[in-house]
Design a protein around this motif. Structure first.
Motif, short mmCIF file in Angstrom:
data_model
loop_
_atom_site.label_atom_id
_atom_site.label_comp_id
_atom_site.label_asym_id
_atom_site.label_seq_id
_atom_site.Cartn_x
_atom_site.Cartn_y
_atom_site.Cartn_z
N ARG A 181 7.13 3.71 -2.32
CA ARG A 181 7.69 4.67 -1.37
C ARG A 181 8.68 3.95 -0.48
NH1 ARG A 181 6.77 9.14 -3.80
NH2 ARG A 181 4.58 9.46 -4.26
N SER A 186 2.24 4.89 -4.37
CA SER A 186 1.44 6.10 -4.58
C SER A 186 0.50 5.91 -5.78
CB SER A 186 2.37 7.28 -4.82
OG SER A 186 3.05 7.11 -6.05
N ALA A 193 2.50 3.25 5.74
CA ALA A 193 2.28 3.65 4.35
C ALA A 193 1.63 5.03 4.25
CB ALA A 193 1.42 2.61 3.65
N GLU A 194 0.65 5.30 5.11
CA GLU A 194 -0.03 6.59 5.07
C GLU A 194 0.94 7.72 5.43
OE1 GLU A 194 -3.45 8.84 7.70
OE2 GLU A 194 -3.57 6.67 7.49
N GLN A 195 1.76 7.48 6.42
CA GLN A 195 2.73 8.50 6.82
C GLN A 195 3.79 8.70 5.74
OE1 GLN A 195 3.73 6.44 10.35
NE2 GLN A 195 2.12 7.39 11.58
N ALA A 251 6.15 12.12 1.54
CA ALA A 251 6.40 12.35 0.11
C ALA A 251 5.74 13.64 -0.35
CB ALA A 251 5.89 11.16 -0.70
N GLY A 252 4.55 13.93 0.16
CA GLY A 252 3.88 15.18 -0.19
C GLY A 252 4.65 16.39 0.31
N GLN A 255 0.81 -1.20 0.00
CA GLN A 255 0.00 0.00 0.00
C GLN A 255 0.86 1.26 0.00
OE1 GLN A 255 -2.64 -0.20 3.32
NE2 GLN A 255 -4.18 -1.37 2.21
N ALA A 256 2.14 1.10 0.24
CA ALA A 256 3.03 2.25 0.23
C ALA A 256 3.34 2.68 -1.20
CB ALA A 256 4.33 1.92 0.98
N GLN A 296 3.24 8.52 2.60
CA GLN A 296 2.58 9.36 1.60
C GLN A 296 2.66 10.83 2.02
OE1 GLN A 296 2.52 7.62 -0.94
NE2 GLN A 296 0.37 7.45 -1.51
N LYS A 297 2.41 11.10 3.30
CA LYS A 297 2.47 12.49 3.78
C LYS A 297 3.89 13.04 3.68
CE LYS A 297 -1.40 12.11 6.99
NZ LYS A 297 -1.81 12.13 8.40
#
Length: 143
Positions: free
Chosen positions: A75, A69, A119-121, A126-127, A66-67, A123-124
């Motif tokens: 990621r 994007s 995975a969610e973190q 990377a943003g 899920q990591a 994404q953040k």
């Protein structure tokens, strides 16, 4: 002549042994069935623990996949790169944590390699990496 007391005593002992033997046989059968039930339960517990371990592995594997994007780039995480990015932006760990939605202590743990973001973190992070210093400061001041 035979003493009636000794005959009575020996007969009572014989009957008592017979009764005790019957009770002991029942207890042995019960004990055997209990032991086999315990062994079966242990096998079931071992099987369930094995299945749980496999399920945990699948969850970790799914979290890693899920990591990815939206543009299908995996990621990756590097503790030293996170520290370098934070230093480049001139942010404290607490301020960087506020951007990611975590505490400053968690950021320190990530930078030291003692824990990893999910995975969610990722994404953040990377943003945030795509933003410049002024955009990051605007986000911090704007909420």
């Amino acid at each position: 002549m035979v003493n009636i007391a000794s005959v009575l005593k020996s007969e009572i002992a014989r009957v008592a042994r017979k009764e005790v033997r019957a009770e002991i046989e029942q207890l042995k059968k019960s004990s055997t069935s209990q032991r086999s039930a315990i062994a079966q339960l242990r096998r079931q517990v071992a099987l369930l623990e094995k299945e749980l371990k496999q399920a945990r592995r699948q969850v970790v594997s799914a979290a890693r996949t899920q990591a990815v994007s939206a543009d299908d780039k995996p990621r990756r995480f590097s503790a030293s790169r996170l520290a370098a990015q934070r230093a480049k932006l001139g942010l404290s760990a607490a301020a960087f944590g506020k951007l990611v939605g975590m505490s400053g202590a968690t950021i320190y743990l990530w930078e030291q390699g003692k824990s990893r973001p999910n995975a969610e973190q990722l994404q953040k992070i990377a943003g945030i990496r795509a933003l410049g210093k002024t955009a990051v400061l605007e986000r911090l001041s704007g909420g």
